[in-house]
Write a protein that holds these residues in place. Structure first.
Motif, PDB file in Angstrom:
ATOM      1  N   ALA A   1       0.882  -1.133   0.005  1.00 60.40           N
ATOM      2  CA  ALA A   1      -0.068   0.103  -0.084  1.00 60.40           C
ATOM      3  C   ALA A   1       0.903   1.023  -0.146  1.00 60.40           C
ATOM      4  CB  ALA A   1      -1.111  -0.030   1.227  1.00 60.40           C
ATOM      5  N   GLN A   2       1.976   1.472   0.691  1.00 61.90           N
ATOM      6  CA  GLN A   2       2.748   2.466   0.796  1.00 61.90           C
ATOM      7  C   GLN A   2       3.438   2.516  -0.571  1.00 61.90           C
ATOM      8  OE1 GLN A   2       5.171   2.673   4.337  1.00 61.90           O
ATOM      9  NE2 GLN A   2       6.787   3.743   3.396  1.00 61.90           N
ATOM     10  N   ARG A   3       3.893   1.507  -1.170  1.00 63.69           N
ATOM     11  CA  ARG A   3       4.321   1.964  -2.677  1.00 63.69           C
ATOM     12  C   ARG A   3       3.201   2.331  -3.528  1.00 63.69           C
ATOM     13  NH1 ARG A   3       6.471  -3.189  -1.674  1.00 63.69           N
ATOM     14  NH2 ARG A   3       4.706  -4.351  -3.008  1.00 63.69           N
TER      15      ARG A   3
ATOM     16  N   ASP B   1      -5.997  -2.868  -6.325  1.00 63.08           N
ATOM     17  CA  ASP B   1      -4.793  -2.541  -6.593  1.00 63.08           C
ATOM     18  C   ASP B   1      -4.001  -3.345  -5.290  1.00 63.08           C
ATOM     19  OD1 ASP B   1      -5.425  -1.166  -8.594  1.00 63.08           O
ATOM     20  OD2 ASP B   1      -5.215   0.799  -7.656  1.00 63.08           O
ATOM     21  N   ILE B   2      -4.340  -3.008  -4.313  1.00 58.61           N
ATOM     22  CA  ILE B   2      -3.373  -3.427  -3.290  1.00 58.61           C
ATOM     23  C   ILE B   2      -3.439  -4.924  -2.971  1.00 58.61           C
ATOM     24  CG2 ILE B   2      -3.006  -3.482  -0.582  1.00 58.61           C
ATOM     25  CD1 ILE B   2      -4.115  -0.843  -0.488  1.00 58.61           C
ATOM     26  N   LEU B   3      -4.760  -5.652  -3.211  1.00 57.09           N
ATOM     27  CA  LEU B   3      -4.906  -7.095  -3.365  1.00 57.09           C
ATOM     28  C   LEU B   3      -3.891  -7.505  -4.484  1.00 57.09           C
ATOM     29  CD1 LEU B   3      -8.826  -7.588  -3.042  1.00 57.09           C
ATOM     30  CD2 LEU B   3      -6.971  -8.092  -1.207  1.00 57.09           C
ATOM     31  N   GLN B   4      -3.960  -7.140  -5.626  1.00 60.03           N
ATOM     32  CA  GLN B   4      -3.229  -7.695  -6.752  1.00 60.03           C
ATOM     33  C   GLN B   4      -1.519  -7.545  -6.434  1.00 60.03           C
ATOM     34  OE1 GLN B   4      -4.344  -5.623 -10.311  1.00 60.03           O
ATOM     35  NE2 GLN B   4      -6.578  -6.620 -10.287  1.00 60.03           N
ATOM     36  N   ASP B   5      -1.230  -6.245  -5.991  1.00 55.74           N
ATOM     37  CA  ASP B   5       0.291  -6.378  -5.608  1.00 55.74           C
ATOM     38  C   ASP B   5       0.711  -7.273  -4.558  1.00 55.74           C
ATOM     39  OD1 ASP B   5       2.351  -3.693  -5.953  1.00 55.74           O
ATOM     40  OD2 ASP B   5       2.502  -4.928  -4.290  1.00 55.74           O
TER      41      ASP B   5
ATOM     42  N   LEU C   1      -4.027   3.013   5.552  1.00 47.73           N
ATOM     43  CA  LEU C   1      -3.159   4.242   5.671  1.00 47.73           C
ATOM     44  C   LEU C   1      -2.756   4.744   7.067  1.00 47.73           C
ATOM     45  CD1 LEU C   1      -1.700   6.595   4.583  1.00 47.73           C
ATOM     46  CD2 LEU C   1      -3.677   7.632   3.891  1.00 47.73           C
ATOM     47  N   GLN C   2      -3.787   4.606   7.597  1.00 42.25           N
ATOM     48  CA  GLN C   2      -3.631   4.751   9.277  1.00 42.25           C
ATOM     49  C   GLN C   2      -2.621   3.870   9.788  1.00 42.25           C
ATOM     50  OE1 GLN C   2      -7.651   4.478  11.231  1.00 42.25           O
ATOM     51  NE2 GLN C   2      -8.179   6.269  10.243  1.00 42.25           N
TER      52      GLN C   2
END
Length: 217
Positions: free
Chosen positions: A21-23, A37-41, A60-61
């Motif tokens: 998520a940070q990337r 997007d996060i799931l796929q990454d 994000l938190q």
């Protein structure tokens, strides 16, 4: 054929999600990044992600909290050194600076729609560092370097002021004012902490010179 999913300990999977998520938040932007997007990454099912985080906002938190915890570890290490108390006080403040990739994410939080999390990052940092720095100030009071009767209150004022005044995401286009504001904050710290006028300014100057010549780490 779909590749078999790799089973990982919960803590490691949580970090994988935060790293991905940070990337994505840094490269695509927070608003443009979706949960998909996060799931796929990461390569996990939606249920696995929701086991750790209920929403993108919560992810994000989590990143902000993890970054703050890492900074607090560095600050604690500095606070526990056998250095003079003023050196440790300034060292803790210096330890609050983040490096890439956290710095890149901080820049992302300056963007539109991210104000809530930008403020949250400042608040989390104040909360995490205040007890560490207040302890250093208390030690300084005991040895006579500081004379404030309210270490925690004074530290909260200083850290909150720093978090706002030295953030060019809040004061946009005023990067040239950072040196002036830094000097003003050091002067204010001397007054609030009740130390000898110029003591913090002189130590800060010496630390900068030593750092530039490789004499201090």
């Amino acid at each position: 054929m779909t590749p078999a999913r790799i089973s990982k300990p919960a803590a490691q999977r949580r970090d994988d999600i935060l790293d991905a998520a940070q990337r994505l938040f840094t490269t695509k932007g927070v608003q443009a990044t979706s949960v998909e997007d996060i799931l796929q990454d990461v390569g996990i099912a939606k249920g696995t992600l929701y086991y750790h985080f209920r929403s993108k906002d919560e992810i994000l938190q989590g990143i902000i909290t993890r970054t703050t915890e890492r900074v607090a570890v560095k600050a604690r290490q500095v606070a526990d050194r056998p250095d003079p108390v003023i050196t440790r006080f300034l060292g803790v403040l210096a330890a609050m600076r983040v490096d890439a990739p956290e710095l890149a994410l901080a820049e992302t939080l300056h963007g539109p729609g991210n104000a809530e999390f930008h403020v949250l990052s400042i608040v989390e940092m104040v909360r995490a560092i205040t007890p560490i720095l207040a302890e250093v100030v208390e030690q300084g009071v005991a040895e006579g370097s500081f004379s404030t009767e309210h270490p925690q209150d004074m530290v909260e004022i200083l850290l909150t002021s720093m978090g706002m005044l030295l953030d060019d995401g809040i004061f946009r286009g005023e990067a040239d004012q950072i040196p002036r504001r830094t000097a003003a904050l050091i002067s204010a710290a001397e007054t609030l902490l009740g130390c000898r006028p110029g003591a913090l300014a002189t130590a800060a100057h010496d630390m900068r010179i030593a750092g530039a010549t490789g004499g201090a780490r």
